[in-house]
Design a protein around this motif. Structure first.
Motif, mmCIF file in Angstrom:
data_model
loop_
_atom_site.group_PDB
_atom_site.id
_atom_site.type_symbol
_atom_site.label_atom_id
_atom_site.label_comp_id
_atom_site.label_asym_id
_atom_site.label_seq_id
_atom_site.Cartn_x
_atom_site.Cartn_y
_atom_site.Cartn_z
ATOM 1 N N VAL A 180 0.853 -1.193 0.000
ATOM 2 C CA VAL A 180 0.000 0.000 0.000
ATOM 3 C C VAL A 180 0.889 1.243 0.000
ATOM 4 O O VAL A 180 2.068 1.172 0.345
ATOM 5 C CB VAL A 180 -0.941 0.035 1.240
ATOM 6 N N PRO A 181 0.330 2.401 -0.363
ATOM 7 C CA PRO A 181 1.126 3.638 -0.312
ATOM 8 C C PRO A 181 1.496 4.010 1.117
ATOM 9 O O PRO A 181 0.825 3.623 2.079
ATOM 10 C CB PRO A 181 0.185 4.691 -0.910
ATOM 11 N N THR A 182 2.563 4.779 1.249
ATOM 12 C CA THR A 182 2.943 5.308 2.566
ATOM 13 C C THR A 182 3.676 6.632 2.355
ATOM 14 O O THR A 182 3.820 7.117 1.245
ATOM 15 C CB THR A 182 3.814 4.305 3.342
ATOM 16 N N TRP A 183 4.123 7.201 3.459
ATOM 17 C CA TRP A 183 4.888 8.444 3.415
ATOM 18 C C TRP A 183 6.122 8.267 4.281
ATOM 19 O O TRP A 183 6.020 7.885 5.445
ATOM 20 C CB TRP A 183 4.053 9.620 3.953
ATOM 21 N N ASN A 184 7.281 8.513 3.711
ATOM 22 C CA ASN A 184 8.528 8.447 4.475
ATOM 23 C C ASN A 184 8.970 9.857 4.844
ATOM 24 O O ASN A 184 8.766 10.799 4.071
ATOM 25 C CB ASN A 184 9.626 7.748 3.676
ATOM 26 N N TYR A 185 9.593 9.995 5.993
ATOM 27 C CA TYR A 185 9.975 11.330 6.462
ATOM 28 C C TYR A 185 10.959 11.248 7.616
ATOM 29 O O TYR A 185 11.164 10.188 8.220
ATOM 30 C CB TYR A 185 8.734 12.116 6.909
ATOM 31 N N ILE A 186 11.537 12.405 7.897
ATOM 32 C CA ILE A 186 12.417 12.590 9.056
ATOM 33 C C ILE A 186 11.860 13.738 9.883
ATOM 34 O O ILE A 186 11.490 14.783 9.332
ATOM 35 C CB ILE A 186 13.857 12.891 8.613
ATOM 36 N N ALA A 187 11.771 13.541 11.192
ATOM 37 C CA ALA A 187 11.249 14.591 12.070
ATOM 38 C C ALA A 187 11.889 14.481 13.445
ATOM 39 O O ALA A 187 12.193 13.386 13.919
ATOM 40 C CB ALA A 187 9.733 14.493 12.197
ATOM 41 N N VAL A 188 12.083 15.645 14.074
ATOM 42 C CA VAL A 188 12.601 15.704 15.444
ATOM 43 C C VAL A 188 11.636 16.524 16.285
ATOM 44 O O VAL A 188 11.190 17.598 15.865
ATOM 45 C CB VAL A 188 14.004 16.341 15.500
ATOM 46 N N HIS A 189 11.315 16.007 17.461
ATOM 47 C CA HIS A 189 10.495 16.735 18.432
ATOM 48 C C HIS A 189 11.363 17.044 19.650
ATOM 49 O O HIS A 189 12.006 16.147 20.204
ATOM 50 C CB HIS A 189 9.294 15.904 18.876
ATOM 51 N N ALA A 190 11.389 18.305 20.039
ATOM 52 C CA ALA A 190 12.139 18.744 21.221
ATOM 53 C C ALA A 190 11.167 19.326 22.239
ATOM 54 O O ALA A 190 10.284 20.107 21.879
ATOM 55 C CB ALA A 190 13.190 19.781 20.838
ATOM 56 N N TYR A 191 11.329 18.945 23.505
ATOM 57 C CA TYR A 191 10.425 19.382 24.566
ATOM 58 C C TYR A 191 11.198 20.122 25.654
ATOM 59 O O TYR A 191 12.354 19.810 25.937
ATOM 60 C CB TYR A 191 9.734 18.174 25.209
ATOM 61 N N GLY A 192 10.547 21.078 26.274
ATOM 62 C CA GLY A 192 11.166 21.802 27.377
ATOM 63 C C GLY A 192 10.287 22.945 27.842
ATOM 64 O O GLY A 192 9.152 23.115 27.374
ATOM 65 N N GLN A 193 10.818 23.709 28.773
ATOM 66 C CA GLN A 193 10.132 24.892 29.297
ATOM 67 C C GLN A 193 10.949 26.121 28.911
ATOM 68 O O GLN A 193 12.165 26.154 29.108
ATOM 69 C CB GLN A 193 9.979 24.804 30.810
ATOM 70 N N ALA A 194 10.267 27.123 28.375
ATOM 71 C CA ALA A 194 10.957 28.299 27.846
ATOM 72 C C ALA A 194 11.211 29.353 28.927
ATOM 73 O O ALA A 194 10.414 29.530 29.844
ATOM 74 C CB ALA A 194 10.146 28.908 26.712
ATOM 75 N N GLU A 195 12.328 30.040 28.756
ATOM 76 C CA GLU A 195 12.651 31.210 29.579
ATOM 77 C C GLU A 195 12.554 32.431 28.672
ATOM 78 O O GLU A 195 13.204 32.495 27.627
ATOM 79 C CB GLU A 195 14.070 31.095 30.147
ATOM 80 N N ILE A 196 11.725 33.403 29.067
ATOM 81 C CA ILE A 196 11.516 34.612 28.275
ATOM 82 C C ILE A 196 12.543 35.675 28.675
ATOM 83 O O ILE A 196 12.876 35.821 29.854
ATOM 84 C CB ILE A 196 10.093 35.156 28.491
ATOM 85 N N PHE A 197 13.054 36.436 27.691
ATOM 86 C CA PHE A 197 13.941 37.545 28.013
ATOM 87 C C PHE A 197 13.744 38.684 27.014
ATOM 88 O O PHE A 197 13.361 38.458 25.858
ATOM 89 C CB PHE A 197 15.411 37.105 28.035
ATOM 90 N N ASP A 198 13.978 39.909 27.490
ATOM 91 C CA ASP A 198 13.901 41.066 26.591
ATOM 92 C C ASP A 198 15.057 42.038 26.811
ATOM 93 O O ASP A 198 14.989 43.200 26.417
ATOM 94 C CB ASP A 198 12.560 41.788 26.721
ATOM 95 N N ASP A 199 16.136 41.520 27.428
ATOM 96 C CA ASP A 199 17.342 42.320 27.585
ATOM 97 C C ASP A 199 17.897 42.674 26.211
ATOM 98 O O ASP A 199 18.076 41.798 25.345
ATOM 99 C CB ASP A 199 18.386 41.526 28.381
ATOM 100 N N GLU A 200 18.159 43.967 25.982
ATOM 101 C CA GLU A 200 18.542 44.441 24.659
ATOM 102 C C GLU A 200 19.801 43.781 24.142
ATOM 103 O O GLU A 200 19.874 43.372 22.977
ATOM 104 C CB GLU A 200 18.723 45.965 24.680
ATOM 105 N N GLN A 201 20.826 43.649 24.980
ATOM 106 C CA GLN A 201 22.088 43.076 24.524
ATOM 107 C C GLN A 201 21.929 41.595 24.186
ATOM 108 O O GLN A 201 22.495 41.098 23.201
ATOM 109 C CB GLN A 201 23.175 43.258 25.590
ATOM 110 N N ARG A 202 21.148 40.909 24.995
ATOM 111 C CA ARG A 202 20.917 39.487 24.744
ATOM 112 C C ARG A 202 20.130 39.284 23.446
ATOM 113 O O ARG A 202 20.419 38.379 22.667
ATOM 114 C CB ARG A 202 20.174 38.874 25.930
#
Length: 208
Positions: free
Chosen positions: A100-122
């Motif tokens: 039967v037909p199929t679909w081949n592929y490559i995928a990566v899933h990354a999980y975590g908790q984000a840290e927000i920043f708005d420091d201008e230099q960073r």
């Protein structure tokens, strides 16, 4: 992600290579407003943390960053090459027809908790590194230093950055490993002969 052991990719270097090769990732979170998704380029710093750290930025007007600030788990999807697989490419079709037909592929899933920043230099450091990465192939690469400083400052005030230490990585290399060597070779040859560069890219990733 549904991840049969046959297609599971656990090599950290391979996972990092695929993340780095992904030009536009999908960032997904769930919060009080429900599911949110943003599509954006990311920067991987491999040496930060057990599995590396992803950096990116969102428009300040985009409410998605407020969801990230809540500290809930987020998902980053880095899609690799993919291709439709026709049953006609399998020698097994002529033998017994049970294909039967199929679909081949490559995928990566990354999980975590984000840290927000708005420091201008960073933020400046982040956008500089992202720009340098994607401008590298240009005949005359653009640099953030090419923009007037007052204009650049206004642009930096309009974005919010985030760091995402990766706590879990999943890689799926669905390349027909569950088929016979003859069937895999039939698929690889058909993809190599395709006029679509994405098909040929996937064929090059098949190791039979």
């Amino acid at each position: 992600m549904y991840l049969p052991s046959t297609f599971c990719q656990n090599d950290l270097n391979e996972l990092h290579r695929q993340i780095a090769a992904c030009r536009l990732a999908t960032l997904v979170s769930h919060g009080p407003s429900g599911l949110q998704a943003s599509h954006l380029p990311l920067l991987l710093v491999e040496e930060e943390g057990e599995f590396g750290t992803l950096y990116g930025h969102l428009a300040r007007a985009n409410p998605h960053w407020r969801e990230l600030a809540l500290g809930t788990e987020v998902l980053v999807i880095c899609q690799g090459p993919d291709a439709y697989v026709s049953p006609g490419w399998y020698p097994a079709k002529a033998e017994h027809g049970k294909v039967v037909p199929t679909w081949n592929y490559i995928a990566v899933h990354a999980y975590g908790q984000a840290e927000i920043f708005d420091d201008e230099q960073r933020l400046l450091n982040l956008v500089s590194r992202l720009s340098d990465r994607h401008e590298a192939s240009q005949p005359k690469p653009w640099s953030v230093d090419d923009a007037p400083r007052e204009y650049l400052d206004s642009m930096l005030r309009a974005i919010v950055g985030f760091a995402l230490p990766i706590r879990r990585l999943e890689g799926k290399w669905k390349l027909g490993q569950n088929r016979s060597a003859a069937d895999q070779q039939g698929v690889q040859q058909a993809l190599l002969n395709s006029s679509d560069a994405r098909d040929r890219e996937l064929a090059a990733r098949m190791h039979i």
